[in-house]
Design a protein around this motif. Structure first.
Motif, PDB file in Angstrom:
ATOM      1  N   TYR A  67      10.629 -35.251   9.043  1.00  0.00           N
ATOM      2  CA  TYR A  67       9.397 -34.528   8.729  1.00  0.00           C
ATOM      3  C   TYR A  67       8.303 -34.933   9.717  1.00  0.00           C
ATOM      4  O   TYR A  67       8.176 -36.102  10.089  1.00  0.00           O
ATOM      5  CB  TYR A  67       8.950 -34.834   7.299  1.00  0.00           C
ATOM      6  N   ARG A  68       7.509 -33.937  10.081  1.00  0.00           N
ATOM      7  CA  ARG A  68       6.417 -34.165  11.018  1.00  0.00           C
ATOM      8  C   ARG A  68       5.324 -35.015  10.360  1.00  0.00           C
ATOM      9  O   ARG A  68       5.192 -35.058   9.135  1.00  0.00           O
ATOM     10  CB  ARG A  68       5.851 -32.819  11.483  1.00  0.00           C
ATOM     11  N   GLY A  69       4.501 -35.678  11.184  1.00  0.00           N
ATOM     12  CA  GLY A  69       3.487 -36.571  10.656  1.00  0.00           C
ATOM     13  C   GLY A  69       2.225 -35.892  10.182  1.00  0.00           C
ATOM     14  O   GLY A  69       1.390 -36.547   9.550  1.00  0.00           O
ATOM     15  N   GLY A  70       2.036 -34.589  10.460  1.00  0.00           N
ATOM     16  CA  GLY A  70       0.851 -33.883  10.001  1.00  0.00           C
ATOM     17  C   GLY A  70       1.032 -33.301   8.612  1.00  0.00           C
ATOM     18  O   GLY A  70       1.919 -33.710   7.858  1.00  0.00           O
ATOM     19  N   GLY A  71       0.192 -32.328   8.252  1.00  0.00           N
ATOM     20  CA  GLY A  71       0.347 -31.664   6.968  1.00  0.00           C
ATOM     21  C   GLY A  71      -0.986 -31.343   6.331  1.00  0.00           C
ATOM     22  O   GLY A  71      -2.063 -31.470   6.932  1.00  0.00           O
ATOM     23  N   SER A  88      12.312 -40.209  -3.266  1.00  0.00           N
ATOM     24  CA  SER A  88      12.691 -41.376  -2.449  1.00  0.00           C
ATOM     25  C   SER A  88      11.421 -42.108  -2.058  1.00  0.00           C
ATOM     26  O   SER A  88      10.307 -41.570  -2.202  1.00  0.00           O
ATOM     27  CB  SER A  88      13.477 -40.957  -1.198  1.00  0.00           C
ATOM     28  N   SER A  89      11.593 -43.302  -1.595  1.00  0.00           N
ATOM     29  CA  SER A  89      10.419 -44.113  -1.245  1.00  0.00           C
ATOM     30  C   SER A  89      10.724 -44.962  -0.016  1.00  0.00           C
ATOM     31  O   SER A  89      11.871 -45.302   0.266  1.00  0.00           O
ATOM     32  CB  SER A  89      10.021 -45.014  -2.418  1.00  0.00           C
ATOM     33  N   GLU A  90       9.666 -45.286   0.691  1.00  0.00           N
ATOM     34  CA  GLU A  90       9.754 -46.166   1.854  1.00  0.00           C
ATOM     35  C   GLU A  90       8.575 -47.126   1.809  1.00  0.00           C
ATOM     36  O   GLU A  90       7.412 -46.701   1.804  1.00  0.00           O
ATOM     37  CB  GLU A  90       9.726 -45.372   3.161  1.00  0.00           C
ATOM     38  N   PRO A 146       6.031 -39.187  12.324  1.00  0.00           N
ATOM     39  CA  PRO A 146       7.159 -38.507  11.663  1.00  0.00           C
ATOM     40  C   PRO A 146       7.942 -39.474  10.789  1.00  0.00           C
ATOM     41  O   PRO A 146       8.081 -40.659  11.103  1.00  0.00           O
ATOM     42  CB  PRO A 146       7.999 -37.987  12.843  1.00  0.00           C
ATOM     43  N   VAL A 147       8.478 -38.930   9.674  1.00  0.00           N
ATOM     44  CA  VAL A 147       9.179 -39.735   8.685  1.00  0.00           C
ATOM     45  C   VAL A 147      10.541 -39.117   8.438  1.00  0.00           C
ATOM     46  O   VAL A 147      10.670 -37.899   8.247  1.00  0.00           O
ATOM     47  CB  VAL A 147       8.380 -39.822   7.363  1.00  0.00           C
ATOM     48  N   TRP A 148      11.570 -39.959   8.417  1.00  0.00           N
ATOM     49  CA  TRP A 148      12.909 -39.504   8.066  1.00  0.00           C
ATOM     50  C   TRP A 148      13.042 -39.468   6.538  1.00  0.00           C
ATOM     51  O   TRP A 148      12.805 -40.468   5.867  1.00  0.00           O
ATOM     52  CB  TRP A 148      13.977 -40.446   8.619  1.00  0.00           C
TER      53      TRP A 148
END
Length: 1372
Positions: free
Chosen positions: A996-1000, A1064-1066, A988-990
């Motif tokens: 947000y969940r890690g799947g998709g 945005s970016s991480e 999961p990502v903030w």
């Protein structure tokens, strides 16, 4: 003997092997013997079986690791017969023309195993080592494209070898692997036989001594063993020099010290054996004093010292000769104390043995305690009772005595360093025995090294220990070769008498030395011209004082009555002695009347009627006392005759003194004549020591002593054996090493050294401990020490001076309790000062290592790499982007930067793209929200903002059409099918809005720009992004070799369902490959040292927890230390996890280079490690506050905060309420308009920034001027002007009160002492700020000096102020 090898030299056989002998006929009609041997394989060897579906797959990989092994392919088809061809290729897939080996199945055979087993010998494999590929091609008829069949293939690597007795090596001539080989058993087919059994003795490796020159000619090729043996000889010679010096030093210690303060007139001798413990710091530099407490009196205090050697060293045994006027009876206790002088006055006394040299009776005192002011019972003065036989036979005492004796004397290797100085087995001889034993051990080891194990032998299993008969016989034969000669050498050295003097001569010299310690001869006394009336009176007073110490009388005797400052009448002094003698006779008469059948000690009947047992012993002690008194009275009589009546005040006084002396002599003459059968003339002419009366009994023992041990010349025989065994063993060891070759020699040398040190450090100490346990539990015998061969050393000082010193009783008094308490307090302060200094230095080292670890994990280049990648991919982005803008950005900025000018590199070619990039989107379901009833006709579909509950997790066809085949229609992943977190290997990502969940739904862009562009066009054409899309992730990983960093990039477009995407970016930079430069080694050393510091702090906190128990958790600093320790171990766990996950991610990437490479696991572990290290630095820095308590001002500030803590807590609660209130109000008013107040958290941060002056007044005043002035103006007034000022006032009031009532802590005095020590070390003057404490310390030091100035021997001042030596030097 035939053996089996599985990629090793010799396989270990744990079961019996089977031998089958068959006969065959050759083409010449000759009978051939074929032996079939079945040998079990290693149970732990891994076997991999491949299952091939011949309809689709027909290839498997096989790794061949040995060029001498045979490859056995065991195949099991699904149906029989199944024809197919096999092709084997090396490092590549084989073809019809390019292959290593091929065959066609099934082969000829009677069983399926024989038909489907392919044996490839080393010649068939052509010596290739490494990866091979096996291709299976089914043989089918015309028109058939595939068959429905499968095949299992099990590869086995094995080889058959036999032991060639001629070449002493393994060979395979005439032996091959059979088709009945399985993963559990190897079948060997041999056409010749060797012996399968074993004889009683194992034949060692053979070496021909006649080939010495030939073997030494190969020295340049194999110098290992020869150089090692030569180095041992050189090391032996060097150690021999050290051992000789140590023997000379020990020779000075094997002496009995005759105490300097023994009275020259005392005749009764006691031998003291004082052992110092083996604990760290057990030795002492203080002046030790002892007093013997007996049933018939106490001895004078005596200083245990020797001006010629150091006494009371750690683990040492010191011998002293103490004399008394006469026997003290059965000893009941001893009293030991010291004056606490020197640099290390603490003393751990072990055992004390006192022996009566006249009766040879011994008393043991098990002390085992500290005499110190800060250790144990914190007392330098203790009394120890005599130990009973039960005490001596306790397990703890016997175990300790046996263990220490075996290690120091019995154990050959350890005793080289800790040899008892009194032992005749010298250090040089012990070194030589060790050297001979080592060379013999090397010889027996190399003789049987590499002897092949006989597989036919049954393994004997003893629990966890397994051995064969061959191994047992090798051990027996090695012992028979090695131990007899070495045991003989040791026995000769131990039992040979010294050459310089025989036992009887040494005994005679010992008695002569004892005689020298007695009173001067009569002739010397008669010729003494310095006799005066005062000296005669002093001698009489000394006799009276001796009688008062030993005779149980009611007659008081005070030294003040006959002090040197008073003129004493000689007649009165003689009357006191006469009264003591009468009192003694009276008590003896009373004892005789109570026991009429026992002979009276003073008045025995005759010489022959002396009864045995305790009565005789009592008579002997009484006779000793009478002899002593008689000789002293004779001496007084001679001195009176020499003086004459001229020096006396009156003639009557002189005549009365002579009559008194003659009367006492007459009374004693009758007693001595009856009890000892000697005439008074003999008593006056020579000294009758108690030993004289027991000469008749002791002579047999002495004669037996003369014949004990071996003659002195046996020592040459022992040295001859040492030289012979060492030279022979070393010579043959070198021959074996030259014959073995270099590789085998190195292998033997390593194994021999490992086994040798294992035996010395583990096995033999365990044997000693087990033997000590058996001795203490079963034997229960107390070993007596033999002091027959020690010499007596007497100081040559002036006897008159010694006698004068003895007159000063203050020299022999222990320190007063008040002085001990003051010394203890100063010692504790000094210990705390050094502990404080150690704590500061340790913490400085800890912080240094922590900062090195923290900054060693970070790279400044990571920031610039992240910034460069972020700036490159954020071009053409804005705060509000539509779906079309996102596709435009992806086709332009994303593809241009993702696939740069250089293939495989992004942007300008410095960062390598690791794997493929991918797109991942998160969607919400259709009709995921409810529409108001009035708006249903206007809006037919509602799409909610993103949440985990409303997320769409279905599978669709292209264009988001519902899939007809369901979720199992395709085996590969599709961008229209939802994939879970585990499938996409993400977390999961903030985002800026939600988590947000890690799947998709995932779509990979491919390895190049063309594939990525076509993928984007396909997705855009099928409307992969639509109104249900809530988040779009662009994920890829790059590696920049210039800075050795991996960068995990996540570009995020998210929307809140209003249709506009925000960018945005991480980026997370991780170093997976540690650099090989010097800095990396430095950082690794810092990491290791940091963990050692943590272990040290764990040890300290464990001790503290054991002492304080539950009170430990009430101290906030203890909790801080505990938190730092837990965080450190957590950081170590994540450090290991990062390394492991990094290795797993890289392995996955290398195996799936055409897919997206996920490094999220590694990045998450690295991020957690960063957080843990950051908090470690924070808490460790906070710990500095605890060290700042040493500063008086900081200590006062801390105390003031503690005093005001309740008020501060109340104000902080009010401040928190006000912050929450204004944050909620500003969020409600401005949250819909201004980004600084969009959420409650943003509002709270803005209000806090307002208090420190960081605030944008224009944005709130421009929106609502009046409301803004009211809201934020009141916030400034209440928060800044009122609450914060009140808070500061509370702190100031508490600080003012603390200044008034502050009590300096003990640590301030400790700091002053520490600073004083440091300044004196560097020669800097230091003035203490605490004048009161300084004055108090000075007074205490002055008191200590005054109170202890009398405890000085030989005019040397006792250093009681050992805690402040620098102060005394500076004052002088």
């Amino acid at each position: 003997m035939i053996g089996c090898n599985y990629q090793r030299d010799v396989s270990s056989s744990r079961k019996r092997f089977f031998l089958y002998i068959t006969t065959q006929r050759s083409p010449r009609n000759e009978q051939i013997i074929q032996a079939r041997i079945l040998l079990p394989r290693s149970a732990g060897e891994q076997v991999n079986t491949s299952f091939l579906d011949l309809g689709n797959f027909s290839t498997t990989a096989i790794n061949i690791s040995s060029a001498d092994s045979t490859l056995v392919l065991k195949m099991v088809p699904s149906k029989d017969p199944l024809p197919f061809k096999l092709f084997l290729g090396y490092l590549d897939y084989p073809t019809d023309k390019n292959y290593v080996a091929k065959t066609e199945m099934p082969l000829q055979g009677t069983t399926q195993e024989e038909r489907y087993t392919w044996l490839l010998e080393p010649k068939d494999l052509k010596g290739n080592i490494g990866l091979h590929y096996l291709v299976v091609r089914p043989i089918v008829g015309p028109g058939i494209k595939s068959i429905d069949a499968n095949l299992s293939i099990t590869p086995i690597m094995t080889e058959c070898k036999f032991w060639n007795e001629t070449t002493l090596d393994w060979g395979n001539n005439g032996c091959r692997v059979g088709v009945q080989t399985t993963p559990l058993v190897t079948q060997c087919l041999c056409n010749h036989l060797t012996f399968f059994g074993s004889s009683f003795f194992v034949t060692p490796n053979l070496v021909d001594a006649s080939r010495t020159a030939e073997l030494f000619a190969t020295f340049a090729e194999n110098p290992v063993v020869v150089c090692f043996v030569g180095a041992l000889f050189v090391a032996y010679l060097l150690v021999l020099i050290w051992a000789r010096r140590k023997d000379l030093q020990d020779a000075t210690k094997v002496k009995v010290t005759v105490l300097e303060d023994n009275d020259p007139m005392d005749e009764y001798r006691y031998l003291l054996s004082v052992s110092t413990g083996h604990r760290r710091g057990a030795s002492t530099s203080a002046q030790v004093t002892i007093t013997l407490l007996g049933a018939e009196g106490n001895s004078e205090p005596h200083h245990l010292s020797d001006p010629k050697k150091c006494v009371f060293e750690r683990g040492a045994v010191d011998l002293f000769l103490l004399t008394t006027p006469f026997s003290l009876g059965d000893l009941q206790a001893i009293r030991l104390w010291h004056n606490n002088s020197g640099s290390h006055p603490e003393w751990y006394v072990g055992n004390v043995m006192v022996q009566d040299l006249q009766t040879e009776q011994k008393w043991h005192f098990l002390c085992n305690s500290w005499l110190a002011i800060d250790l144990g019972d914190c007392s330098p003065d203790k009394e120890f009772s005599v130990s009973t036989e039960m005490d001596l036979k306790k397990f703890s005492n016997l175990f300790f005595m046996k263990t220490s004796k075996d290690f120091s004397d019995g154990h050959l290797w350890y005793s080289v360093i800790s040899r008892p100085p009194s032992s005749t087995f010298t250090c040089v001889q012990r070194i030589s025995c060790c050297f001979s034993l080592l060379l013999c051990t090397m010889l027996t080891s190399i003789m049987f090294y590499g002897i092949p194990a006989d597989p036919s032998e049954q393994t004997m299993d003893l629990g966890h220990f397994e051995f064969t008969w061959q191994q047992f016989m090798v051990g027996v034969q090695s012992s028979l070769i090695m131990f007899p000669v070495n045991i003989l050498i040791v026995s000769i050295f131990r039992n040979t008498r010294p050459r310089e003097s025989s036992c009887c001569k040494r005994k005679s010299e010992k008695l002569d030395a004892l005689e020298e310690t007695s009173i001067p001869q009569t002739a010397s006394t008669n010729t003494d011209a310095s006799v005066t009336l005062e000296t005669v009176i002093k001698d009489i007073n000394r006799i009276a004082h001796s009688l008062s110490k030993t005779v149980k009388s009611n007659i008081p005797f005070t030294e003040s009555e006959f002090g040197p400052e008073k003129q004493v009448d000689i007649n009165a002094a003689l009357s006191v002695v006469e009264d003591f003698i009468k009192q003694c006779n009276k008590s003896s008469d009373t004892a005789q009347s109570k026991t009429p059948n026992i002979l009276q000690p003073e008045l025995p009947g005759d010489c022959a009627s002396t009864p045995p047992g305790s009565t005789a012993e009592g008579i002997q002690k009484k006779s000793n006392k009478s002899q002593y008194l008689y000789r002293q009275l004779c001496r007084i009589d001679r001195e009176l005759s020499q003086l004459g009546p001229s020096v006396f005040p009156t003639l009557h006084s002189y005549n009365q003194a002579q009559l008194q002396v003659q009367g006492m002599k007459g009374s004693l003459e009758d007693q001595l004549f009856r009890s000892n059968c000697v005439s008074p003339d003999d008593l006056s002419q020579k000294k009758l020591s108690p030993a004289d009366s027991t000469d008749g009994e002791a002579s047999p023992k002495r004669r037996a002593c003369c014949h004990g041990g071996l003659p002195w010349w046996f020592i040459f025989f022992g040295w001859l054996l040492v030289i012979a065994s060492s030279v022979v063993s070393g010579y043959y060891t070198m021959l074996y090493g030259l014959k073995f070759g270099k590789e085998r020699s190195i292998s033997w040398l390593v194994s021999m050294n490992v086994s040798f040190f294992q035996s010395i450090l583990v096995v033999q100490p365990l044997k000693v401990l087990c033997l000590a346990v058996f001795f203490a539990l079963v034997i229960k015998r107390v070993d007596e020490e033999d002091y027959q061969n020690v010499d007596f050393v007497r100081s040559q000082g002036d006897r008159n001076n010694q006698h004068a010193v003895r007159q000063d009783r203050g020299l022999y008094e222990p320190p007063p309790p008040a002085d001990i308490e003051k010394m203890r307090r100063n010692k504790i302060l000094e210990q705390k000062a050094f502990a404080l200094l150690r704590e500061i230095l340790t913490y400085m080292g800890f912080m240094w290592m922590l900062l090195l670890v923290a900054y060693g994990q970070r790279d400044p280049n990571a920031f610039f790499l992240n910034q460069h990648i972020r700036d490159s991919f954020s071009a053409m982005t804005s705060d509000s982007m539509s779906v079309g803008d996102v596709f435009t950005w992806a086709n332009t900025s994303l593809l241009d930067n993702l696939f740069g000018v250089y293939p495989g590199f992004i942007t300008d070619g410095n960062s390598k793209l690791v794997g493929n990039a991918r797109l991942r989107q998160l969607r919400v379901r259709k009709n995921s929200c409810q529409i108001d009833r009035l708006m249903l006709k206007l809006v037919t579909d509602c799409r909610a903002p993103y949440s985990w509950e409303e997320e769409d997790m279905g599978s669709y066809d292209p264009g988001w059409n519902r899939s007809v085949m369901g979720n199992n229609s395709e085996s590969t992943f599709s961008p229209w099918k939802y994939q879970t977190e585990a499938q996409v290997r993400a977390y999961p990502v903030w985002g800026k809005m939600v988590l947000y969940r890690g799947g998709g739904f995932v779509a990979e862009l491919g390895p190049d720009s063309q594939n990525a562009s076509s993928t984007l066009e396909h997705l855009f054409g099928n409307k992969w992004l639509d109104m249900h899309t809530r988040a779009i992730f662009v994920e890829f990983t790059v590696y920049n070799a210039n800075v050795n960093l991996f960068c995990i990039v996540t570009l995020l477009f998210e929307t809140t369902a209003v249709g506009a995407f925000q960018f945005s970016s991480e980026l997370r930079s991780v170093r997976l490959y540690q650099s090989t430069g010097g800095l990396h080694i430095f950082v690794m050393a810092a990491e290791i040292l940091y963990m050692l510091f943590i272990l040290y702090y764990m040890f300290l906190q464990g001790k503290l927890l054991k002492q304080q128990r539950w009170a430990y958790f009430k101290c906030k600093w203890n909790l801080l230390e505990l938190t730092i320790i837990l965080l450190s171990w957590s950081a170590l766990a994540f450090y290991i996890k990062r390394a492991l996950t990094g290795e797993q991610d890289m392995t996955y990437y290398h195996n799936h280079k055409d897919q997206f490479a996920s490094f999220y696991d590694t990045a998450k572990a690295d991020l957690t490690l960063q957080y843990l290290i950051a908090f470690l630095v924070l808490l460790s820095t906070v710990k500095l506050w605890h060290l700042l308590r040493l500063n008086p001002k900081m200590n006062m500030i801390t105390a003031a905060l503690q005093r005001a803590w309740n008020d501060i807590f109340g104000f902080l609660l009010i401040v928190l309420i006000m912050f929450v209130a204004y944050s909620i109000a500003s969020n409600v008013i401005y949250g819909w308009k201004l980004p600084s107040y969009r959420t409650f958290a943003d509002s709270l941060l803005t209000i806090i920034s307002l208090q420190i002056g960081i605030f944008n007044y224009n944005e709130v005043l421009d929106l609502y001027p009046s409301l803004g002035w009211l809201l934020f103006g009141s916030c400034i007034v209440f928060m800044t002007f009122v609450l914060l000022n009140l808070l500061i006032s509370v702190i100031l009031v508490a600080f003012n009160e603390e200044q008034i009532y502050h009590k300096p802590s003990d640590e301030e005095e400790i700091v002053d002492l520490m600073l004083k020590k440091l300044c004196s070390l560097f020669g800097i003057s230091y003035k203490s700020e605490n004048k009161k404490d300084t004055q108090l310390a000075s007074d205490e030091n002055r008191d200590l000096t005054l109170n202890n100035s009398r405890n000085v021997l030989n005019n040397s001042a006792m250093d009681v102020n050992v805690l402040h030596p620098s102060d005394e030097r500076s004052n002088h």
